[in-house]
Design a protein around this motif. Structure first.
Motif, short mmCIF file in Angstrom:
data_model
loop_
_atom_site.label_atom_id
_atom_site.label_comp_id
_atom_site.label_asym_id
_atom_site.label_seq_id
_atom_site.Cartn_x
_atom_site.Cartn_y
_atom_site.Cartn_z
N ARG A 129 50.40 -69.65 -23.76
CA ARG A 129 51.75 -70.20 -23.79
C ARG A 129 51.92 -70.87 -25.13
O ARG A 129 51.42 -71.97 -25.37
N MET B 258 53.50 -73.06 -27.42
CA MET B 258 54.49 -74.13 -27.30
C MET B 258 54.89 -74.70 -28.65
O MET B 258 56.06 -74.82 -28.95
N TYR C 295 59.50 -75.51 -32.07
CA TYR C 295 59.07 -74.84 -30.86
C TYR C 295 59.01 -73.34 -31.08
O TYR C 295 59.26 -72.86 -32.18
N PHE C 296 58.74 -72.66 -30.00
CA PHE C 296 58.86 -71.22 -30.02
C PHE C 296 60.08 -70.88 -29.18
O PHE C 296 60.61 -71.72 -28.46
N CYS C 297 60.52 -69.65 -29.28
CA CYS C 297 61.63 -69.17 -28.47
C CYS C 297 61.33 -69.42 -26.99
O CYS C 297 60.17 -69.32 -26.58
N PRO C 298 62.35 -69.77 -26.18
CA PRO C 298 62.09 -70.04 -24.76
C PRO C 298 61.32 -68.94 -24.06
O PRO C 298 60.59 -69.19 -23.11
N LYS C 299 61.46 -67.71 -24.54
CA LYS C 299 60.74 -66.62 -23.88
C LYS C 299 59.24 -66.74 -24.10
O LYS C 299 58.45 -66.31 -23.28
N LEU D 8 57.79 -69.75 -24.48
CA LEU D 8 57.42 -70.92 -23.69
C LEU D 8 57.23 -70.54 -22.23
O LEU D 8 56.41 -71.11 -21.53
N GLY D 9 58.00 -69.56 -21.77
CA GLY D 9 57.92 -69.20 -20.36
C GLY D 9 57.18 -67.90 -20.13
O GLY D 9 57.23 -67.36 -19.03
N ASP E 170 47.67 -73.38 -23.00
CA ASP E 170 48.79 -73.90 -23.78
C ASP E 170 48.36 -74.09 -25.23
O ASP E 170 47.30 -74.64 -25.49
N PRO F 12 65.17 -74.54 -34.70
CA PRO F 12 64.16 -75.13 -33.83
C PRO F 12 62.90 -74.27 -33.64
O PRO F 12 61.97 -74.71 -32.99
N TRP F 13 62.88 -73.06 -34.18
CA TRP F 13 61.74 -72.18 -33.90
C TRP F 13 60.86 -72.01 -35.14
O TRP F 13 61.36 -71.68 -36.22
#
Lengths: 356, 392
Positions: A94, A96, A103-107, A109-110, A130, A266-267
């Motif tokens: 993951r 993070m 951050y990384f793209c929400p995809k 993160l999830g 993580d 943000p990425w």
């Protein structure tokens, strides 16, 4: 998969020991040296899935939701292939954060959660950890005790393996900065074959004219993926255009270009591409820039706009090539040829203009 | 300074808030086809639909003389946090010299700085007072709207509830202090209770979750709530501005985390959008007896796509029908409405056939009053079981 050529076994251990499958997709092309060395150091055999094929993409599409971006669909395909090949565990970290407040793209993160639900048969086989740290050069896993337990090693050995991985990864990055693409440096530092180039792509005649230097902006999993990137680096080279990618540019130089911003993207990787783009736009030795993006990429929708505005400001040729699941190498080749032709014509006119 | 903002939530309250700070307000127009066209033309193709709506809304506001735009931003992974930066550049490239005030809740220093610029000459005490008043108004309106959304399913004369809602907004427009709010809320309930309601045999309750803009704004979701109400569906909406604001308060952090922890077995961490929250909402709604869920996302929404990947599993685990709809500037009403009608039919059939493990809506003690002519006291007792969260 089934094809032995596509599979690389690393490390030696008795056959009843678990093997770890590493999908050859997403950030494998960047953090691969770290992960492979890490598992090697723990004497855990690693299987890397084969180069992306049409079948991989089709499998991925079958398992993902329709609007998902192409690289994540490709990732699903690789995971499905590894499961079919019988990997005991599939390593899906993951991602993070690898720097502060980015951050990384929400995809990303999830990603482990998503894969667990879209491929239910993978649920008990996912090995996840993580990745969260403040500085990329000190990359590590969060919650190491848990990871050590699930791998069945002592936390001391785990720390040593992380150290070894980090060392190789830093060497890999150093080779990048010397001008090797991530795929080439990956092959060199891990001793693994890069995704094998397709045997039948006839080399184009090299033009006699001076070589071009083009900025090639795109995420590693787009440029170096056999299906998404369609071997764009080699295509450009045979066209007499030498690509410069973001990983070849020093991180400090990238960040320097961004520090005038009130707020940056943000990425992490989009920021790197943006900084690299600004560097390349400012570099008089670069003839033009190519932005390669995959269908459905969210961060690229913003990054692309910023690059477009920067291109207009710098008055430098800029092209966006978007790849989707329908593939087709010709569209890529045609556009690259047209772009390099245009750059050559522009350079020629400039030289002639000087003569007049 | 002439300020404008996005068309989202109780905009008439925003206007009064900004005017109280001594600014002039250019009211955002309700987005029309022209707004979408402008937004699509000047936004990057693959950016999400709310961004395009905002682009169009902002352009129209600037055309009408706005000098500044108030908007929010975050520093999380969702693209919405970075909207303002791209909007600023797009507006600049179009030749508008608009100033953007992006309230970024994750960067306290910049947040305070922006507030300081906006509050103008009034003192911080006065400013906090103003914010508290308008927050209280928004919270009261949100409470009322939750009730209206449930009762609208029983509307007898078409348009009654729209009219009454307009009256309620006008009522609150006169509110000058927090002390008046309970009284105003009572008279608003009185207004609602005077509406004639019809008997409904097989009412179902459907909750709407998803990305905040498309869930809240009727123009962005092809008026989903009106459609549902016309089919006799009680609507529960998961997104209210007051809930959103309250969750941002630092002293609510612990309770928010507890609520989100329920979602963590499906999605371990928060992705920066409304992802974990939506999963928590769905689990909670199931317990509160909601019969079905409609999940709305703008095309290509990053966090909601992860949620969408998890929905089939969630639907199976909870034995709850979930319809996921993606909306964008291609307003294909027929396709959309057909799917909603089919879904409502499915939810109804399922409800009828299922042995009721949860309280049937007609038999619920709070609800019996609705089937008779409603009186105000009764209505006040409808605590709107669904739609309120322990953390809101």
């Amino acid at each position: 998969m089934g094809d032995n050529e596509a599979t690389s076994f690393v490390g030696w251990r008795k056959s009843n020991i678990m093997t770890i499958g590493l999908p050859r997709a997403l950030l494998y092309y960047y953090y691969g040296p770290f992960w492979i060395t890490f598992f090697r150091h723990l004497d855990i055999p690693v299987t890397v899935s084969g180069a992306t094929t049409k079948t991989t993409v089709d499998t991925g599409i079958k398992h993902s939701v329709a609007e998902m971006c192409l690289p994540v669909k490709v990732f699903c395909g690789h995971v499905a292939e590894l499961i079919a090949a019988g990997a005991d565990r599939i390593f899906i970290p993951r991602m993070m954060a690898v720097e502060k407040d980015k951050y990384f793209c929400p995809k990303f993160l999830g990603l482990p959660d998503m894969i667990r639900h879209v491929l239910p048969e993978s649920a008990d086989r996912i090995l996840t950890a993580d990745v969260k740290c403040d500085r990329e050069t000190e990359i590590t896993f969060a919650m190491r005790d848990q990871l050590a337990r699930s791998l069945g090693v002592s936390s001391r050995r785990l720390a040593a393996a992380i150290n070894a991985g980090r060392k190789v990864w830093n060497a890999f990055r150093a080779r990048n900065r010397q001008g090797l693409t991530a795929a080439e440096a990956l092959a060199e530092t891990t001793g693994l074959n890069p995704s094998p180039p397709k045997p039948h792509s006839p080399p184009l005649p090299r033009t006699a004219e001076a070589a071009l230097r083009v900025g090639l902006l795109g995420y590693v999993y787009n440029i170096y993926d056999a299906y998404i990137g369609m071997n764009i680096v080699n295509k450009l080279r045979t066209l007499g255009a030498f690509p410069v990618t973001f990983e070849m540019i020093d991180d400090a130089a990238i960040m320097e270009k961004l520090c005038s911003f009130d707020k940056t993207l943000p990425w992490t990787f989009s920021n790197k591409l943006l900084g690299a783009g600004y560097n390349l736009f400012a570099d008089p030795g670069i003839d033009g820039l190519i932005h390669i993006t995959a269908f459905g990429c969210g961060p690229d929708s913003m990054l692309g706009k910023l690059l477009e505005l920067a291109a207009a400001e710098a008055a430098k040729p800029f092209i966006t090539v978007r790849v989707d699941e329908h593939g087709g190498e010709t569209h890529m080749l045609t556009r690259l040829e047209a772009f390099t032709d245009m750059l050559r014509r522009k350079n020629r006119r400039r030289v002639e203009g000087c003569r007049l | 300074m002439k300020l404008s903002f996005a068309h989202m939530g109780p905009i008439s309250v925003y206007r009064r808030l900004i005017e109280a700070l001594g600014h002039e307000v250019i009211m955002p127009q309700k987005p029309t086809q022209r707004t979408f066209d402008l937004g699509t033309k000047y936004s990057p193709e693959f950016l999400c639909f709310p961004f395009k709506c905002l682009t169009g809304t902002f352009i129209e506001a600037l055309e009408r003389g706005a000098e500044g735009i108030i908007t929010v931003g975050t520093s999380q992974s969702c693209r919405a946090g970075f909207y303002a930066e791209i909007h600023r550049r797009i507006m600049k490239s179009l030749g508008y010299s608009a100033q953007f005030f992006a309230l970024d809740f994750h960067r306290p220093r910049e947040f305070i700085q922006t507030l300081a610029e906006l509050k103008g000459n009034c003192s911080w005490w006065r400013f906090i007072d103003i914010i508290r008043l308008y927050y209280a108004i928004i919270a009261a309106l949100d409470r009322l709207q939750a009730k209206v959304r449930l009762l609208r399913a029983y509307e007898q004369r078409a348009g009654d509830f729209v009219r009454v809602w307009q009256q309620i907004l006008e009522l609150f427009d006169t509110c000058r202090s927090r002390r008046e709010i309970p009284e105003l809320e009572r008279s608003a309930l009185e207004l609602i209770s005077r509406l004639p309601l019809r008997q409904a045999e097989n009412a179902v309750r459907i909750a709407i979750v998803g990305e905040v803009y498309v869930v809240m704004e009727a123009h962005a979701n092809l008026d989903l709530e009106t459609k549902l109400a016309s089919l006799g569906v009680e609507v529960v909406n998961s997104q209210y501005i007051s809930h959103w604001l309250r969750r941002r308060l630092p002293w609510h952090k612990a309770s928010v985390e507890i609520a989100l922890a329920r979602a963590s077995q499906y999605l371990k961490i928060d992705l920066g959008g409304h992802d974990q929250e939506n999963i928590a909402h769905i689990i909670e709604y199931r317990e509160q007896g909601v019969d079905g869920i409609i999940h709305l996302l703008p095309f290509g929404c990053l966090p909601e796509l992860v949620v969408q990947s998890i929905l089939p599993r969630l639907s199976k685990d909870l034995d709850l029908p979930i319809l996921s709809l993606s909306v964008d500037e291609q307003q294909s009403t027929a396709n959309y409405h057909t799917r909603i009608e089919a879904f409502v039919d499915l939810v109804r059939t399922k409800k009828r056939s299922r042995a009721r493990t949860f309280w049937p809506i007609q038999a619920h003690p709070d609800f019996t009053g609705i089937l008779e002519p409603v009186n105000a006291a009764r209505l006040g007792a409808i605590a709107v079981a669904a739609g309120t969260f322990p953390w809101c």
